[in-house]
Scaffold this active site. Sequence first.
Site, PDB file in Angstrom:
ATOM      1  N   MET A   1       3.459  -4.238   7.093  1.00  0.00           N
ATOM      2  CA  MET A   1       3.129  -3.331   6.005  1.00  0.00           C
ATOM      3  C   MET A   1       2.541  -2.035   6.513  1.00  0.00           C
ATOM      4  O   MET A   1       1.434  -1.643   6.151  1.00  0.00           O
ATOM      5  CB  MET A   1       2.139  -4.020   5.057  1.00  0.00           C
ATOM      6  CG  MET A   1       2.831  -4.503   3.812  1.00  0.00           C
ATOM      7  SD  MET A   1       2.342  -6.178   3.298  1.00  0.00           S
ATOM      8  CE  MET A   1       3.126  -7.226   4.506  1.00  0.00           C
ATOM      9  N   PRO A   2       3.269  -1.363   7.394  1.00  0.00           N
ATOM     10  CA  PRO A   2       2.693  -0.176   8.042  1.00  0.00           C
ATOM     11  C   PRO A   2       2.645   1.039   7.099  1.00  0.00           C
ATOM     12  O   PRO A   2       3.433   1.144   6.147  1.00  0.00           O
ATOM     13  CB  PRO A   2       3.661   0.108   9.196  1.00  0.00           C
ATOM     14  CG  PRO A   2       4.513  -1.118   9.329  1.00  0.00           C
ATOM     15  CD  PRO A   2       4.581  -1.717   7.961  1.00  0.00           C
ATOM     16  N   TYR A   3       1.696   1.899   7.421  1.00  0.00           N
ATOM     17  CA  TYR A   3       1.563   3.183   6.724  1.00  0.00           C
ATOM     18  C   TYR A   3       1.503   4.272   7.789  1.00  0.00           C
ATOM     19  O   TYR A   3       0.707   4.177   8.732  1.00  0.00           O
ATOM     20  CB  TYR A   3       0.271   3.198   5.892  1.00  0.00           C
ATOM     21  CG  TYR A   3      -0.061   4.550   5.338  1.00  0.00           C
ATOM     22  CD1 TYR A   3       0.556   5.022   4.179  1.00  0.00           C
ATOM     23  CD2 TYR A   3      -0.966   5.389   5.991  1.00  0.00           C
ATOM     24  CE1 TYR A   3       0.268   6.281   3.682  1.00  0.00           C
ATOM     25  CE2 TYR A   3      -1.253   6.647   5.493  1.00  0.00           C
ATOM     26  CZ  TYR A   3      -0.642   7.091   4.331  1.00  0.00           C
ATOM     27  OH  TYR A   3      -0.923   8.337   3.852  1.00  0.00           O
ATOM     28  N   PHE A  41       5.616   2.553   4.593  1.00  0.00           N
ATOM     29  CA  PHE A  41       5.337   3.769   3.822  1.00  0.00           C
ATOM     30  C   PHE A  41       5.171   4.935   4.797  1.00  0.00           C
ATOM     31  O   PHE A  41       4.488   4.788   5.817  1.00  0.00           O
ATOM     32  CB  PHE A  41       4.011   3.640   3.058  1.00  0.00           C
ATOM     33  CG  PHE A  41       4.067   2.856   1.793  1.00  0.00           C
ATOM     34  CD1 PHE A  41       5.104   1.987   1.518  1.00  0.00           C
ATOM     35  CD2 PHE A  41       3.045   2.973   0.842  1.00  0.00           C
ATOM     36  CE1 PHE A  41       5.134   1.245   0.338  1.00  0.00           C
ATOM     37  CE2 PHE A  41       3.070   2.246  -0.335  1.00  0.00           C
ATOM     38  CZ  PHE A  41       4.108   1.389  -0.586  1.00  0.00           C
TER      39      PHE A  41
ATOM     40  N   LYS E   7      -0.782   3.256  10.866  1.00  0.00           N
ATOM     41  CA  LYS E   7      -1.678   2.137  10.558  1.00  0.00           C
ATOM     42  C   LYS E   7      -0.846   0.863  10.458  1.00  0.00           C
ATOM     43  O   LYS E   7       0.121   0.809   9.701  1.00  0.00           O
ATOM     44  CB  LYS E   7      -2.413   2.366   9.231  1.00  0.00           C
ATOM     45  CG  LYS E   7      -3.479   3.419   9.305  1.00  0.00           C
ATOM     46  CD  LYS E   7      -4.238   3.527   7.978  1.00  0.00           C
ATOM     47  CE  LYS E   7      -4.968   4.860   7.857  1.00  0.00           C
ATOM     48  NZ  LYS E   7      -6.027   5.076   8.846  1.00  0.00           N
TER      49      LYS E   7
END
Lengths: 66, 66, 66, 66, 66, 66
Positions: A1-3, A41, E7
């Site tokens: 679930m990287p941002y 994202f 992130k």
Amino acid sequence: MPYVNIKVTREGVTAEQKEKLIKGVTDLLRDVLGKNPNTVFVVIDEVETDNWGVGGETITARRKRG
Amino acid sequence: MPYVNIKVTREGVTAEQKEKLIKGVTDLLRDVLGKNPNTVFVVIDEVETDNWGVGGETITARRKRG
Amino acid sequence: MPYVNIKVTREGVTAEQKEKLIKGVTDLLRDVLGKNPNTVFVVIDEVETDNWGVGGETITARRKRG
Amino acid sequence: MPYVNIKVTREGVTAEQKEKLIKGVTDLLRDVLGKNPNTVFVVIDEVETDNWGVGGETITARRKRG
Amino acid sequence: MPYVNIKVTREGVTAEQKEKLIKGVTDLLRDVLGKNPNTVFVVIDEVETDNWGVGGETITARRKRG
Amino acid sequence: MPYVNIKVTREGVTAEQKEKLIKGVTDLLRDVLGKNPNTVFVVIDEVETDNWGVGGETITARRKRG
């Protein structure tokens, strides 16, 4: 679930270039970390050259000096 | 002394909705962590749909596909 | 497709409190903006009190003064 | 190789003030941590007063109340 | 002079994988926007699964449910 | 009501240096923009050298090369 947040100076980045950045970063996270692309994202911030500083001066000033 | 940053796509968020987000997050931090509301900062960033990517494509492209 | 970042001082926030913050912010974005909860990302950063400043001094110093 | 992000409300910050902020932060990192100014990046974000909240209300509302 | 922040959850990302992410993002910015690699900063944040939420629950809770 | 985030590599920054950074940035915002110091938040992030990249490689690798 990287941002991922990409900050660049606002100097005419096109919609096509943005698509390539988003696609490229998403593929990278899939290839290197095995992340599902649907959970990646990416947010691109375009920053005015007056608002970005390097070496103690604005990018605006650096561009003028050449 | 919490700091909260909320990023959403720029798609017609009204001033009233922003007030509700700010009030809601501030109340949440008071209720859950006992924080003094006067020390809670909230910053809302509205991001162009061309500049936000999910699944390797821009939100603009996803919205078009429907 | 909202992204929320919450920064608080690292002073014993429990796993249960983190769950409440994440649930609360996600519900807020659904209620105020109609966002699908599955597309809401929340990241909590816990910051050492030596690394957080207000009024020109660290939180560590403020807590000592009482 | 420090990176500094300064967020202030968008209330008429001039180009000259931005230059002073960038110069001042860069000098500070050189003086306190011995960082090479050429490796210091500074990004200034100006945030609409509708989008910044303190104490559960927007800066716009606070300014109106006086 | 781009700045990129990635992130990901803290789940055993290796030093080699970090190198690949940094190299990959830097190459992408050179190829798509013509940026000088020496001016590209990349910062990777690894976030505890208790501190990352999606769909109103922590990643820790999602991983447990399988 | 400024918010400042300072990211530096985690290479032995002392508590005293952090105090100087926080004091210095807060004074700067008071002097340049007339901000009330009590409303200035500063957050310092210390980033592992494996997690910070410049020029397509990690700071760890650059430090080794000398």
